[in-house]
Scaffold this motif. Structure first.
Motif: not given
Ligand code: CO
Ligand code: MF3
Ligand code: CO
Length: 268
Positions: A102, A111, A207, A239
């Protein structure tokens, strides 16, 4: 705090942050092989973020009740479900590892995480990794105005459980923008037609954490972060950060090195 809707400038900021996060993973990819330590992966990532002009959102991150997170990314190996802290243990052939990055760029957060297979892994491990990737995309393709969060969770759960895997309940996707974790929570299980309706301008992560065995998890050790499967079974996670557009979705965390979407993905 409530859901934030991004305007054109916000979307540009999110696109840049998302791409940079993905490019950290691209940069790391050739380094993830037997013998490398997760601490070295963390060091390489920190160096690359500096070059990009981004900063790590995880370093020093401290939600209520947690100690400050001590690294620039998360590395979750084998039975570690999420939030694994880089350490000095070398990766070995057959390990599967999630690397979760991230970054913050101009105040916007991006992210994304990918699974890596170290050397070559068992058929069962590869199947878990690949089907978890597909599970994430089964959620992504449902993103469009009018879809409800329960529809996304249901799609992921049905696919994962249909293959005999289980879905972790304790951690979920999240809204993201000028803050790391915003509303809404994006559960990876659920009932169709329930929860919030998606609207253009929302940005959130999908995610899923999918276990080969039972879904239950527990804290490991006393670092305050590391989460493992209770039954010691393997766990995988992928993710992406996505934007709800007028007609569907845009994946914000794509880069040159992103794995291609599965064949069933025909929309954008
Ligand atoms: Co993450
Ligand atoms: N990147 C993780 C997520 O997807 C959060 C990691 S928080 C940390 O939400 F502090 F563990 F790094
Ligand atoms: Co996230």
């Amino acid at each position: 705090m409530s859901i934030t809707y991004k305007d054109a400038d916000g979307i540009q900021g999110m696109r840049t942050a998302g791409r940079l996060a993905a490019e950290v993973l691209d940069f790391l990819t050739p380094h993830i092989k037997p013998g490398v330590t997760t601490r070295e992966i963390d060091r390489l990532a920190a160096e690359h973020m500096k070059k990009q002009g981004s900063t790590s959102a995880t370093l020093g991150y401290q939600p209520p009740g947690y100690p400050p997170y001590p690294a620039s990314l998360c590395t979750s190996v084998n039975n570690v479900v999420c939030h694994g802290i880089p350490n000095d243990k070398p990766l070995k052939k057959g390990d599967i590892v999630n690397v979760d990055v991230t970054v913050i760029k101009d105040g916007w957060y991006g992210d994304t995480s990918r699974m890596f297979i170290v050397g070559e892994a068992s058929i069962a491990a590869r199947r878990l990794v690949n089907l978890t990737y597909e599970a994430m995309w089964h959620g992504i393709v449902r993103v469009k105005p009018g879809t409800r969060l329960g529809d996304i969770g249901h799609a992921i759960q049905q696919f994962a459980e249909g293959h005999g895997f289980s879905v972790v309940r304790e951690f979920c996707g999240h809204g993201i923008g000028r803050r790391f974790h915003e509303e809404p929570q994006v559960l990876h299980y659920g009932k169709p037609g329930t929860l919030d309706e998606l609207q253009p301008g929302m940005t959130f992560t999908i995610e899923p954490m999918i276990n080969l065995g039972r879904r239950e998890v527990k804290e490991f050790g006393n670092d305050g972060w590391t989460i493992v499967t209770k039954d010691h079974s393997l766990s995988a996670q992928w993710e992406h950060t996505v934007l709800v557009t007028e007609t569907g979705y845009e994946v914000l965390t794509l880069s040159a090195g992103s794995p291609p979407p599965p064949a069933f993905v025909t929309t954008g």
